[in-house]
Scaffold this motif. Structure first.
Motif, PDB file in Angstrom:
ATOM      1  N   VAL A  85       1.091  -1.594  -0.094  1.00  0.00           N
ATOM      2  CA  VAL A  85      -0.018   0.245  -0.249  1.00  0.00           C
ATOM      3  C   VAL A  85       0.849   0.914  -0.148  1.00  0.00           C
ATOM      4  O   VAL A  85       1.535   1.337   1.149  1.00  0.00           O
ATOM      5  N   ILE A  86       0.746   2.508  -1.124  1.00  0.00           N
ATOM      6  CA  ILE A  86       1.709   3.223  -0.679  1.00  0.00           C
ATOM      7  C   ILE A  86       0.802   4.384   0.025  1.00  0.00           C
ATOM      8  O   ILE A  86      -0.142   4.331  -0.503  1.00  0.00           O
ATOM      9  N   VAL A  87       1.765   5.271   0.578  1.00  0.00           N
ATOM     10  CA  VAL A  87       1.728   5.789   1.710  1.00  0.00           C
ATOM     11  C   VAL A  87       2.853   7.563   1.674  1.00  0.00           C
ATOM     12  O   VAL A  87       3.792   7.293   0.991  1.00  0.00           O
ATOM     13  N   ILE A 127       4.725   1.912  -7.957  1.00  0.00           N
ATOM     14  CA  ILE A 127       4.279   1.004  -8.064  1.00  0.00           C
ATOM     15  C   ILE A 127       4.632  -0.720  -8.624  1.00  0.00           C
ATOM     16  O   ILE A 127       5.586  -0.255  -9.267  1.00  0.00           O
ATOM     17  N   THR A 128       4.307  -1.913  -7.694  1.00  0.00           N
ATOM     18  CA  THR A 128       5.426  -2.630  -8.228  1.00  0.00           C
ATOM     19  C   THR A 128       4.038  -3.719  -8.616  1.00  0.00           C
ATOM     20  O   THR A 128       2.499  -3.459  -8.528  1.00  0.00           O
ATOM     21  N   PRO A 129       4.011  -4.990  -8.979  1.00  0.00           N
ATOM     22  CA  PRO A 129       2.893  -5.714  -9.196  1.00  0.00           C
ATOM     23  C   PRO A 129       2.443  -6.400  -7.946  1.00  0.00           C
ATOM     24  O   PRO A 129       1.078  -6.353  -7.875  1.00  0.00           O
ATOM     25  N   THR A 131       1.004  -4.111  -5.516  1.00  0.00           N
ATOM     26  CA  THR A 131       0.884  -2.720  -5.141  1.00  0.00           C
ATOM     27  C   THR A 131      -0.678  -3.078  -5.204  1.00  0.00           C
ATOM     28  O   THR A 131      -1.471  -3.117  -6.528  1.00  0.00           O
ATOM     29  N   LYS A 132      -1.640  -3.094  -4.185  1.00  0.00           N
ATOM     30  CA  LYS A 132      -3.022  -2.924  -4.657  1.00  0.00           C
ATOM     31  C   LYS A 132      -3.637  -1.518  -3.858  1.00  0.00           C
ATOM     32  O   LYS A 132      -4.929  -1.711  -4.542  1.00  0.00           O
ATOM     33  N   ALA A 133      -3.098  -0.631  -3.233  1.00  0.00           N
ATOM     34  CA  ALA A 133      -3.843   0.157  -2.552  1.00  0.00           C
ATOM     35  C   ALA A 133      -2.657   0.981  -2.657  1.00  0.00           C
ATOM     36  O   ALA A 133      -2.208   1.225  -2.253  1.00  0.00           O
ATOM     37  N   MET A 134      -3.246   2.505  -2.022  1.00  0.00           N
ATOM     38  CA  MET A 134      -2.318   3.733  -2.226  1.00  0.00           C
ATOM     39  C   MET A 134      -3.383   4.521  -1.420  1.00  0.00           C
ATOM     40  O   MET A 134      -4.890   4.302  -1.335  1.00  0.00           O
ATOM     41  N   LEU A 135      -2.719   5.183  -0.180  1.00  0.00           N
ATOM     42  CA  LEU A 135      -3.643   5.954   1.037  1.00  0.00           C
ATOM     43  C   LEU A 135      -3.206   6.953   0.719  1.00  0.00           C
ATOM     44  O   LEU A 135      -1.867   7.110   0.177  1.00  0.00           O
ATOM     45  N   ILE A 136      -4.313   7.922   0.362  1.00  0.00           N
ATOM     46  CA  ILE A 136      -3.467   9.436   0.274  1.00  0.00           C
ATOM     47  C   ILE A 136      -4.227  10.606   1.541  1.00  0.00           C
ATOM     48  O   ILE A 136      -5.418  10.033   2.714  1.00  0.00           O
ATOM     49  N   VAL A 137      -3.291  11.321   2.203  1.00  0.00           N
ATOM     50  CA  VAL A 137      -3.520  12.383   2.642  1.00  0.00           C
ATOM     51  C   VAL A 137      -4.091  13.374   2.746  1.00  0.00           C
ATOM     52  O   VAL A 137      -2.243  14.043   2.009  1.00  0.00           O
ATOM     53  N   HIS A 138      -5.001  14.687   2.726  1.00  0.00           N
ATOM     54  CA  HIS A 138      -5.140  15.633   2.659  1.00  0.00           C
ATOM     55  C   HIS A 138      -4.467  16.168   3.910  1.00  0.00           C
ATOM     56  O   HIS A 138      -5.350  17.197   4.642  1.00  0.00           O
ATOM     57  N   ILE A 153      -3.779   5.279 -11.763  1.00  0.00           N
ATOM     58  CA  ILE A 153      -3.873   4.253 -10.349  1.00  0.00           C
ATOM     59  C   ILE A 153      -4.562   3.037 -10.370  1.00  0.00           C
ATOM     60  O   ILE A 153      -4.895   2.635 -10.508  1.00  0.00           O
ATOM     61  N   ILE A 154      -5.848   4.207 -10.710  1.00  0.00           N
ATOM     62  CA  ILE A 154      -7.708   3.316 -10.566  1.00  0.00           C
ATOM     63  C   ILE A 154      -7.929   2.453 -11.452  1.00  0.00           C
ATOM     64  O   ILE A 154      -7.667   0.847 -11.394  1.00  0.00           O
ATOM     65  N   ASN A 155      -6.955   2.895 -12.479  1.00  0.00           N
ATOM     66  CA  ASN A 155      -7.094   1.930 -14.023  1.00  0.00           C
ATOM     67  C   ASN A 155      -6.339   0.736 -13.898  1.00  0.00           C
ATOM     68  O   ASN A 155      -6.662  -0.157 -14.138  1.00  0.00           O
ATOM     69  N   LYS A 156      -5.259   0.671 -13.232  1.00  0.00           N
ATOM     70  CA  LYS A 156      -4.608  -0.242 -13.159  1.00  0.00           C
ATOM     71  C   LYS A 156      -5.187  -1.255 -11.744  1.00  0.00           C
ATOM     72  O   LYS A 156      -4.237  -2.193 -11.204  1.00  0.00           O
TER      73      LYS A 156
END
Ligand SMILES: *Cc1c(COP(=O)(O)O)cnc(C)c1O
Length: 377
Positions: A85-87, A127-129, A131-138, A153-156
């Motif tokens: 998960v990308i953070v 992103i790697t194979p 990677t299943k999620a990304m957490l964005i923080v505002h 990213i969503i399309n992946k």
């Protein structure tokens, strides 16, 4: 003059008569959980975000909201142990704790130094194979959104989860759409916090999960109530993450003033940006085409300790968000191996100025004291 970083008394004063009356009513009613005020509060959030009724679940706090989202995604088979998960590397630690707890691998990515938010180009590169999620923080109330990169990213088939703890009422720019969408409605699910010092704050802990995907909200709702879908019928091994009726009522009252709260903070940020002229200070960016909500007004300065004691000598208290990024915390020792020099550089320079409860006069005074500052060596 004395300028407090934050006065809870000032923030809550306008709401006190209505809140006191409502608390007494709830105390006498005997209904303290899962009652009419929770429903009222959830409806006011849906309405403010132009989301259909039922797309939110009020919860116990922001951290639990993130835990509920990730647990629900695991139960629904959208995430599993070992997924990356990308953070953002420079977030508050509460964003990352739920990932570690559930065996998901947080992959920290450096921020853009203008927005303090995750650098979307670097996120793409991370992103790697797996990677299943990304957490964005505002972070600090500035929307973290790059419409084109987010779409790719969503399309992946990568999920985007929002930590909206600091940004209730913010709106992100969205290519080709005139009406800016709210943070919290941009990704697959979002967590909100109503910790007392947040832009909308409870008198204790409270939080919320928002999603336009019904299977996420229904799973979260059950998980937050022991995993039961109906009374004494448990479909999941759940938690107790409910909101109190008293907190929900307080938040419902405050939600009626969301616009004026955001307006006041935006006004204060503009005052600071116009009044601070010291070249040794890097001011936060006012972003065109989006609505920031200024949870914090964060400047950058070298010789930070000296700068803060200088302000303190002039009666001005400040804070730091955050002096120690998650990867340097003792609990994460040795877990993050990628170097994060930008995050560490920023962590040594950021100072949060009084904004939430400061008057115009206090802000102009603070700016004039800042303008007279120079480091002594
Ligand atoms: C406040 C905050 C949280 C945690 O919320 P709590 O309600 O305190 O649990 C999570 N993420 C961010 C970015 C926050 O600012």
């Amino acid at each position: 003059m004395r300028v407090d970083f934050l006065s809870m008394e000032r923030i809550n004063a306008p709401f006190m008569p209505q809140i006191e009356e409502t608390i007494t009513k709830i105390a006498k009613s005997g209904r303290y959980l899962l009652g009419p005020y929770t429903k009222l509060f959830e409806d006011s959030i849906c309405q403010a975000h132009q989301m259909p009724p039922g797309s939110v679940v009020a919860t116990s706090n922001g951290l639990d909201s993130l835990r509920l989202i990730f647990k629900a995604l695991i139960i629904l088979g959208k995430l599993s142990k070992g997924d990356e998960v990308i953070v953002p590397a420079n977030t508050y630690i509460a964003s990352i704790l739920p990932l570690s707890e559930m065996g998901l691998i947080p992959v920290p990515v450096e921020p853009d130094t203008t927005t303090f938010n995750i650098d979307w180009h670097k996120a793409l590169q991370a992103i790697t194979p797996r990677t299943k999620a990304m957490l964005i923080v505002h972070l600090y109330g500035t929307p973290c959104w790059d419409h084109l990169i987010a779409q790719s990213i969503i399309n992946k088939n990568i999920l985007i989860i929002e930590d909206n703890a600091q940004a209730i009422g913010a709106r992100a720019s969205h290519n080709g759409i005139n009406q800016l969408p709210h943070t919290g409605t941009l990704g697959h699910a979002a967590a909100f916090s109503f910790y007392p010092t947040k832009n909308i704050g409870a008198f204790g802990d409270a939080g919320l999960v928002m999603s336009h995907i019904p299977e996420i909200t229904s799973t979260v709702k059950a998980l937050a109530n022991y995993g039961s879908d109906t009374r004494y019928h448990n479909i999941f091994k759940g938690y107790n993450c409910r909101i109190d009726e008293i907190q929900a009522a307080i938040l419902h009252i405050k939600m009626q003033q969301l616009h004026s709260i955001t307006f006041q903070r935006t006004h204060a940020a503009n005052l600071y940006n116009n009044a601070i002229s010291n070249p040794l200070i890097i001011k936060p960016a006012i972003m065109p085409n989006m609505q920031q909500v200024w949870h914090q007004y964060v400047i950058r300065v070298q010789n930070r300790d000296q700068f803060r004691s200088y302000l303190a000598q002039h009666g001005i208290t400040t804070d730091i968000h955050y002096a120690c990024p998650p990867h340097l915390q003792p609990c994460y020792k040795g877990e993050f191996t990628t170097p994060l020099p930008i995050t560490e550089h920023i962590a040594n320079q950021v100072v949060s100025l009084p904004i939430a409860s400061a008057t115009d006069q206090e802000i102009l005074y603070t700016a004039s004291i800042i303008n007279q500052w120079s480091p002594t060596s």
